[in-house]
Design a protein around this motif. Sequence first.
Motif, PDB file in Angstrom:
ATOM      1  N   PRO A 128      14.438 127.104  56.179  1.00 57.81           N
ATOM      2  CA  PRO A 128      13.536 126.056  55.695  1.00 57.81           C
ATOM      3  C   PRO A 128      12.670 126.572  54.543  1.00 57.81           C
ATOM      4  O   PRO A 128      12.194 127.705  54.575  1.00 57.81           O
ATOM      5  N   GLY A 129      12.496 125.732  53.533  1.00 58.73           N
ATOM      6  CA  GLY A 129      11.621 126.078  52.417  1.00 58.73           C
ATOM      7  C   GLY A 129      12.289 126.848  51.303  1.00 58.73           C
ATOM      8  O   GLY A 129      11.714 127.005  50.224  1.00 58.73           O
ATOM      9  N   GLY A 152      22.421 119.695  57.928  1.00 63.57           N
ATOM     10  CA  GLY A 152      21.095 120.153  58.352  1.00 63.57           C
ATOM     11  C   GLY A 152      19.990 119.529  57.514  1.00 63.57           C
ATOM     12  O   GLY A 152      20.048 118.345  57.168  1.00 63.57           O
ATOM     13  N   GLU A 153      18.981 120.339  57.198  1.00 60.67           N
ATOM     14  CA  GLU A 153      17.796 119.798  56.514  1.00 60.67           C
ATOM     15  C   GLU A 153      18.132 119.321  55.107  1.00 60.67           C
ATOM     16  O   GLU A 153      19.060 119.819  54.462  1.00 60.67           O
ATOM     17  N   GLU A 154      17.341 118.368  54.631  1.00 59.89           N
ATOM     18  CA  GLU A 154      17.617 117.756  53.323  1.00 59.89           C
ATOM     19  C   GLU A 154      16.997 118.562  52.183  1.00 59.89           C
ATOM     20  O   GLU A 154      16.082 119.361  52.375  1.00 59.89           O
ATOM     21  N   ARG A 193      13.708 121.043  52.917  1.00 58.09           N
ATOM     22  CA  ARG A 193      12.542 120.432  53.566  1.00 58.09           C
ATOM     23  C   ARG A 193      12.576 120.652  55.072  1.00 58.09           C
ATOM     24  O   ARG A 193      13.392 120.046  55.783  1.00 58.09           O
ATOM     25  N   ALA A 194      11.673 121.499  55.514  1.00 55.94           N
ATOM     26  CA  ALA A 194      11.628 121.886  56.925  1.00 55.94           C
ATOM     27  C   ALA A 194      11.493 120.656  57.822  1.00 55.94           C
ATOM     28  O   ALA A 194      10.763 119.713  57.513  1.00 55.94           O
ATOM     29  N   ARG A 207      19.369 124.619  56.362  1.00 59.20           N
ATOM     30  CA  ARG A 207      20.446 123.804  55.780  1.00 59.20           C
ATOM     31  C   ARG A 207      21.662 124.682  55.544  1.00 59.20           C
ATOM     32  O   ARG A 207      21.517 125.828  55.109  1.00 59.20           O
ATOM     33  N   ILE A 208      22.836 124.142  55.840  1.00 59.92           N
ATOM     34  CA  ILE A 208      24.086 124.806  55.473  1.00 59.92           C
ATOM     35  C   ILE A 208      24.741 124.003  54.363  1.00 59.92           C
ATOM     36  O   ILE A 208      24.756 122.760  54.391  1.00 59.92           O
TER      37      ILE A 208
END
Length: 226
Positions: A128-129, A152-154, A193-194, A207-208
């Motif tokens: 994240p981040g 995962g995360e965007e 973005r966590a 994120r992957i």
Amino acid sequence: MLFDALPREPSNPAPGVVHVPNFLALEEQEALVAQAREIAQSVAGTPVAMRRPYVGTGQMTTWMLSLGWFWATKPYRLVREVDGHPTPPIPANYQEIAAKVMAAAREIDPQVGATPEVETALVNFYPPGTSMGMHVDAEEESDNAVVSLSIGEETIFRIEAPGGTVDLLLMSGDALVFGGPARRARHGVMGVRAGTGPAGTGLTEGRINITMRQVHAPSARYANGL
Ligand SMILES: O=C(O)CCC(=O)C(=O)O
Ligand SMILES: [Fe+2]
């Protein structure tokens, strides 16, 4: 995010760039994460392990697992093995996924061109981040498109495409293609973005991104007798 419920449509924000939201079902994302994790575990502790590469500006914040060909840095080059350790092979399902993404992308913009023969793939893990600086995917001599999957995360993916800079929101399950006139466009990841990833991918955070690429131009393959 606030407007989660709004449908996101496929888009062609620049010539050769196609974004297909929600290309992968949640189960497909979960299967890809599990498969990548298994491969990463199989090479842990070896010179071809998932790692944070050293580049000109220091150590990247992104973790990278190379498949097919190992992306070595200082200098940048693609190699088959490191100190006698072979690069893990490309999983059999990657070519089929690339073909499906490309078929969807060609319907939207034929300029994305032919389906790459997936000779190398990078599995990137972004805690994240973290971000990836602007760069060109230049090590492959083939001009066939890069196929990219996000899980995962965007994040915001920025690409300096011919005609102008485009910022795209990439979310879990999205596919992105840059080919044709955009194949050598500079691009980067603006910060993951966590806390924005959905449940059920097998990722607890981060994120992957999986990119699938052709390395050799057809003429070189022929010349090498491959
Ligand atoms: O994470 C992404 O969306 C892009 C990754 C990328 O540009 C690369 O691996 O070369
Ligand atoms: Fe790239």
